[in-house]
Design a protein around this motif. Structure first.
Motif, PDB file in Angstrom:
ATOM      1  N   PHE A 204      19.017  37.540  26.229  1.00 55.61           N
ATOM      2  CA  PHE A 204      19.682  36.047  27.775  1.00 55.61           C
ATOM      3  C   PHE A 204      19.838  35.066  26.399  1.00 55.61           C
ATOM      4  CE2 PHE A 204      20.734  33.251  30.491  1.00 55.61           C
ATOM      5  CZ  PHE A 204      22.022  34.632  31.243  1.00 55.61           C
ATOM      6  N   ARG A 205      19.123  34.398  25.914  1.00 52.41           N
ATOM      7  CA  ARG A 205      19.339  33.288  25.279  1.00 52.41           C
ATOM      8  C   ARG A 205      20.124  33.243  23.734  1.00 52.41           C
ATOM      9  NH1 ARG A 205      13.346  31.283  23.083  1.00 52.41           N
ATOM     10  NH2 ARG A 205      14.737  29.507  22.433  1.00 52.41           N
ATOM     11  N   HIS A 206      20.008  34.950  22.890  1.00 56.69           N
ATOM     12  CA  HIS A 206      20.796  34.617  22.225  1.00 56.69           C
ATOM     13  C   HIS A 206      22.575  34.773  22.650  1.00 56.69           C
ATOM     14  CE1 HIS A 206      18.949  35.861  18.359  1.00 56.69           C
ATOM     15  NE2 HIS A 206      17.735  36.380  19.268  1.00 56.69           N
ATOM     16  N   ILE A 207      22.505  34.735  23.489  1.00 56.48           N
ATOM     17  CA  ILE A 207      23.799  34.474  24.406  1.00 56.48           C
ATOM     18  C   ILE A 207      24.727  33.117  24.728  1.00 56.48           C
ATOM     19  CG2 ILE A 207      25.614  35.801  26.428  1.00 56.48           C
ATOM     20  CD1 ILE A 207      24.019  38.040  26.480  1.00 56.48           C
ATOM     21  N   ILE A 208      23.507  32.891  25.494  1.00 53.37           N
ATOM     22  CA  ILE A 208      24.008  31.599  26.115  1.00 53.37           C
ATOM     23  C   ILE A 208      23.648  30.178  24.935  1.00 53.37           C
ATOM     24  CG2 ILE A 208      22.661  29.734  26.871  1.00 53.37           C
ATOM     25  CD1 ILE A 208      24.087  31.441  28.571  1.00 53.37           C
ATOM     26  N   GLU A 209      22.931  29.846  24.555  1.00 52.89           N
ATOM     27  CA  GLU A 209      22.026  28.813  23.605  1.00 52.89           C
ATOM     28  C   GLU A 209      23.306  28.770  22.324  1.00 52.89           C
ATOM     29  OE1 GLU A 209      18.182  27.246  23.864  1.00 52.89           O
ATOM     30  OE2 GLU A 209      17.326  29.298  23.685  1.00 52.89           O
ATOM     31  N   PRO A 210      23.695  29.721  22.249  1.00 52.17           N
ATOM     32  CA  PRO A 210      24.461  29.327  20.226  1.00 52.17           C
ATOM     33  C   PRO A 210      25.556  28.557  21.190  1.00 52.17           C
ATOM     34  CG  PRO A 210      24.009  31.658  20.005  1.00 52.17           C
ATOM     35  CD  PRO A 210      22.972  31.106  21.427  1.00 52.17           C
ATOM     36  N   GLU A 211      26.707  28.997  22.146  1.00 48.47           N
ATOM     37  CA  GLU A 211      27.831  28.395  22.616  1.00 48.47           C
ATOM     38  C   GLU A 211      26.805  26.578  23.372  1.00 48.47           C
ATOM     39  OE1 GLU A 211      29.934  29.852  22.033  1.00 48.47           O
ATOM     40  OE2 GLU A 211      28.872  31.043  21.080  1.00 48.47           O
ATOM     41  N   ALA A 212      25.935  27.038  24.028  1.00 41.56           N
ATOM     42  CA  ALA A 212      25.874  25.841  24.780  1.00 41.56           C
ATOM     43  C   ALA A 212      25.217  25.031  23.945  1.00 41.56           C
ATOM     44  CB  ALA A 212      24.071  25.810  25.512  1.00 41.56           C
TER      45      ALA A 212
END
Lengths: 288, 288
Positions: free
Chosen positions: B163-171
């Motif tokens: 989930f972090r891979h999905i969220i954090e780069p974009e955030a």
DNA sequence: GATCGCAATATTGTCTGACAATACACATAA
DNA sequence: TTATGTGTATTGTCAGACAATATTGCGATC
């Protein structure tokens, strides 16, 4: 007066007109006066044959509108709307009880629900206060609904769409890799029903089911709760949805491309297909 | 007996040993007997000078462990753990009340909290049942904590990391574009404090603050509540965190790269820096 | 015999009233 | 001024009662 910002003066000129439950408007009647009448518990009041406790005639006909649920909605909406900014001490339980003419138990249950959503916290002798906004569980279905009413629809929609751009392409790629046959069937069926829908509402429902099914098929449990965002997006997108036949058919093709790439287990292609669909949706929003 | 799966037999051989609150183990003592003693309201019982209602001596010393909160934790954990699968009708309120020797009000408030988290729903004459898992608000802080205990730590960590891979780069990319100077200051300070930390715990705290600050700086309100995931990740990552000085310094450099790119407002570079950090974290997990 | 309607019943929903635990606020004393 | 104790307002918990509700099973009717 203490240091902490005290409660507002109970909003006297704004007597809480329409409550949440749309079919039961004045169910929770606001405080009409501090001292209603004296004959409270004694004789039965006139015509009514309700024995002791004053009780509204037909309560809680609609499932989601028990007293505590309505209260929670009303108070929650006020908090999210900004009537009581973070850090504010709310009116105490007795006050709410009096304001809405409900028992303290009902108030407490409502407040407990808001505490469960991290909108409130409380301690004896202090009262209940509004938690800092960072703690609010904005991804909770109810909180999101309240939040959706507060800023501009436009701003809210933009925020949600941005979030979809982050989540959905990746979720779909995972779905293409990990879907089971059952999950695939759900996705395909929703896609088909979108095409066969005869009303805009019917179509929107199938559309929602389509995207939720993809989230479930992603194989990551934590993505599933984000479905509330998609549901909310479609609720608020409804006003924007096109009635142009060309656009509809184009959107349908975009959905079918997604379905196909998940079916054929092509993560990258599926991701790109979703990006195209989202870009298309953005265009629809922008052009209005 | 009805058609619907009835409640389990109250788990008689498993008398609910350690409750949630770690410092107050047997606060909620399970049903010891149906009929405790007769002298309930009359004379004060022996040495104690508590007048009427039987009451545990020192209740709710720890803030989060009032009776209803403990009950909610206990019941919530059981549900998420799978003791009562979705669709199951729970024991009724009177039963819980009896089992834990608490009042029905306390049980109701606990259940209302779980209803607010969409773990339960209820209706008169039916009872309370467990909602389908898709409705659970897994991104709620409490639910997530209960959920984290149920499957393998390993599996849970993997899900969260994904989930972090999905969220954090974009955030982070958004943060690089939209951060205010204040938000930048928070990020930089957290990064600095990570480097200066003298204990692993201190370092982890600063690390968490760093990532949360980035989420807040992303300018998308809906990303903020995902912070609970990061907190949870770090909680469970703690056992894995490296003690090797080399690795520590490497990780620090990765963080500083992120900080720098947000500061210089380079979205793409910031996104890549986060990807590197996450890959590094994945490596640490895999290598154990 | 099958179907419909109705009453019994079990469970949550709501109300009331009481007391306990808590911790701030103030007055008092050192 | 500082420390200590008391007052007090608010949530927390308990107990008991009745109302609303919808399933369930029984009986009546077709």
């Amino acid at each position: 007066m203490g240091l902490i910002c005290a409660q507002r003066p109970a909003l006297p000129p704004e007597p809480l007109a329409a409550l949440d439950s749309p079919f039961n408007p004045d169910f929770l009647e606001p405080m009409r006066d501090a001292k209603p009448n004296k004959e409270k518990s004694p004789a039965k009041a006139a015509s009514g044959d309700r024995p002791a406790g004053v009780r509204r005639p037909d309560a809680a006909r609609i499932p989601g509108s028990s007293v505590h649920a309505s209260l929670a909605s009303e108070i929650g909406l006020r908090i999210v709307r900004g009537d009581y900014p973070p850090g504010t001490i709310l009116p105490n339980e007795a006050k709410w009880s009096e304001t809405f003419s409900v028992s303290r138990s009902a108030v407490r249950e409502a407040i407990k629900m808001l505490m469960a959503k991290s909108l409130l916290a409380s301690r004896p002798k202090i009262g209940s206060w509004v938690e800092p906004k960072e703690r609010w569980n904005l991804l909770d279905r109810d909180v999101l609904a309240w939040y959706a009413t507060s800023p501009d629809r436009e701003v809210f929609l933009k925020t949600v769409q941005e979030f979809r751009h982050i989540i959905e392409p990746e979720a779909t790629a995972f779905a293409a890799m990990r879907r089971t046959d059952e999950q695939m069937a759900e996705i395909s069926q929703a896609c088909r029903e979108m095409g066969e829908a005869t009303s805009l509402q019917e179509r929107t429902r199938a559309d929602t089911r389509f995207h939720l099914a993809i989230l479930r098929a992603s194989g990551n449990d934590l993505l599933v709760p984000l479905g509330v965002l998609i549901e909310s997006a479609f609720d608020h997108l409804f006003a924007y949805t096109t009635r142009e036949l060309d656009d509809l058919q184009h959107a349908q093709k975009l959905h079918e491309a997604i379905e196909k790439n998940i079916r054929l287990q092509r993560p990258d292609a599926a991701r790109n297909a979703v990006r195209k669909l989202l870009a298309n949706t953005d265009g629809v929003i922008r052009s209005r």
